[in-house]
Design an enzyme around this catalytic site. Structure first.
Site, short mmCIF file in Angstrom:
data_model
loop_
_atom_site.label_atom_id
_atom_site.label_comp_id
_atom_site.label_asym_id
_atom_site.label_seq_id
_atom_site.Cartn_x
_atom_site.Cartn_y
_atom_site.Cartn_z
N HIS A 91 -15.21 2.33 -1.73
CA HIS A 91 -14.16 1.43 -1.37
C HIS A 91 -13.16 2.04 -0.33
CE1 HIS A 91 -15.11 -1.55 -4.84
NE2 HIS A 91 -16.09 -1.50 -3.83
N TYR A 115 0.94 -1.24 -0.02
CA TYR A 115 -0.05 0.02 -0.14
C TYR A 115 0.89 1.15 -0.04
CZ TYR A 115 -4.10 -2.37 0.21
OH TYR A 115 -5.36 -3.30 -0.17
N PRO A 172 -12.56 0.39 -23.11
CA PRO A 172 -11.90 -0.02 -24.42
C PRO A 172 -12.06 -1.51 -24.66
CG PRO A 172 -10.18 0.50 -22.94
CD PRO A 172 -11.44 0.94 -22.19
N GLN A 220 -15.31 3.53 -7.33
CA GLN A 220 -14.61 2.47 -6.66
C GLN A 220 -13.10 2.73 -6.20
OE1 GLN A 220 -15.90 -1.79 -8.78
NE2 GLN A 220 -16.27 0.07 -10.20
N ASN A 221 -12.76 3.71 -6.85
CA ASN A 221 -11.21 3.98 -6.70
C ASN A 221 -10.65 4.56 -5.19
OD1 ASN A 221 -10.95 3.09 -9.37
ND2 ASN A 221 -10.82 5.25 -10.34
N VAL A 222 -9.61 4.16 -5.07
CA VAL A 222 -9.21 4.64 -3.71
C VAL A 222 -8.10 5.70 -3.70
CG1 VAL A 222 -9.85 2.44 -2.54
CG2 VAL A 222 -7.62 2.74 -3.53
N ALA A 259 -11.14 6.49 -21.07
CA ALA A 259 -11.82 7.40 -20.28
C ALA A 259 -11.28 8.75 -20.79
CB ALA A 259 -11.65 7.25 -19.03
N CYS A 286 0.67 0.32 17.81
CA CYS A 286 0.25 1.10 19.14
C CYS A 286 1.29 0.57 20.26
CB CYS A 286 -0.91 1.05 19.59
SG CYS A 286 -1.43 1.54 21.10
N CYS A 325 -0.95 -1.33 23.17
CA CYS A 325 -1.78 -2.69 22.91
C CYS A 325 -1.23 -3.52 21.83
CB CYS A 325 -3.17 -2.48 23.10
SG CYS A 325 -3.60 -1.39 21.49
#
Ligand code: NAD
Ligand code: ZN
Length: 246
Positions: free
Chosen positions: A122, A69, A218, A104-106, A235, A151, A154
């Site tokens: 999403h 990520y 496409p 739906q894109n992040v 697009a 953390c 915990c």
């Protein structure tokens, strides 16, 4: 399924009182953001979704998933919205009262292009949340550091605030998207393979409620049968061609 030309979809656009747009990874492809399913360069050609986009995968290999990520965030920091994002933002600016953008894109590229009120089904790759007890952790004052950040009170881990496979979509956002799909006269489906539900179901919902549905892609997608019109182009090419004069 009927097929219709760009001119026909322009005509629908002209008479539509409410327009909803559903976008997927393809709308960001021309910004240089890899899509998920493209055979050669898509992420899933390199990784298994269950390893990189599920809670189980994260718990099994938190650093590997976190680093992936992070890699995507770094990539996004170096790209720009493209002409497709810009055309949607510009159209919304001119027709704010009748327009809903569902993605739906992040990646945040719609927002960076100037779109407002975007319904992000999403989540957002730039927002983290706690893995356990997502809202808060044991104590706000504890230090948080590491890969993934952890953390020191915990041991709770931060995770990316995206919706992984098997997780529910944000309720209020999904409700708003379903409402927009039900009340629109025209839905544009842009750059999505139509394989991930409930997002893909929004196109069916719109059609069942009487809207015209036009797909910009496409390549063939799982939503082709739902669309009244298939605009076979990218697009960044098709959205300005469709929306600029509307
Ligand atoms: P997908 O990768 O499954 O499909 C991409 C679709 O875009 C394909 O149908 C492809 O033909 C089409 N496409 C490729 N290039 C295009 C272009 N230039 N213009 C228009 N269409 C083009 O993507 P999806 O359907 O959005 O998959 C859903 C999941 O992928 C979602 O969960 C989403 O969160 C996630 N995802 C998001 C991003 C991002 O935020 N940019 C990137 C990859 C995946
Ligand atoms: Zn804690």
């Amino acid at each position: 399924m009927d097929t219709a030309s760009l001119a026909q979809v322009r005509g629908w656009l002209q008479y539509a009182r409410r327009i909803a747009v559903l976008t997927g990874a393809g709308v960001s492809a021309e910004s240089g953001v890899p899509t998920f399913r493209k055979a050669q360069t898509g992420y899933w050609a390199q990784f298994r979704p269950e390893d990189m986009a599920t809670e189980e995968g994260f718990r099994a290999h938190p650093r590997r998933v976190w680093d992936w990520y992070q890699h995507r965030r770094d990539l996004l920091a170096g790209v720009q919205p493209n002409a497709g994002h810009a055309a949607l933002a510009d159209f919304q600016c001119r027709h704010p009262e009748q327009f809903t953008l569902i993605t739906q894109n992040v990646d945040g590229l719609h927002q960076r292009a100037g779109s407002t009120g975007v319904l992000c089904l999403h989540g957002d790759i730039f927002v983290d949340c706690w893995l356990d007890s997502p809202r808060t952790c044991c104590h706000i004052d504890h230090a948080v550091a590491g890969r993934p950040p952890c953390c020191d009170g915990c041991g709770n881990l931060l995770r990316p605030g995206v919706v992984w496979f098997g997780e529910p979509l944000p309720y209020v956002t999904l409700q708003a998207a379903q409402k927009a799909a039900r009340v629109c006269d025209l839905m544009l489906v842009v750059g999505t393979a139509g394989a991930v539900y409930p997002a893909a179901g929004l196109a069916q919902l719109a059609r069942q409620a009487g809207a015209r549905v036009a797909s910009i892609n496409p390549a063939a997608s799982a939503l082709d049968d739902v669309a009244h019109a298939l605009l076979r182009g990218t697009a960044a090419h098709m959205l300005p061609a469709l929306l600029a004069a509307a």
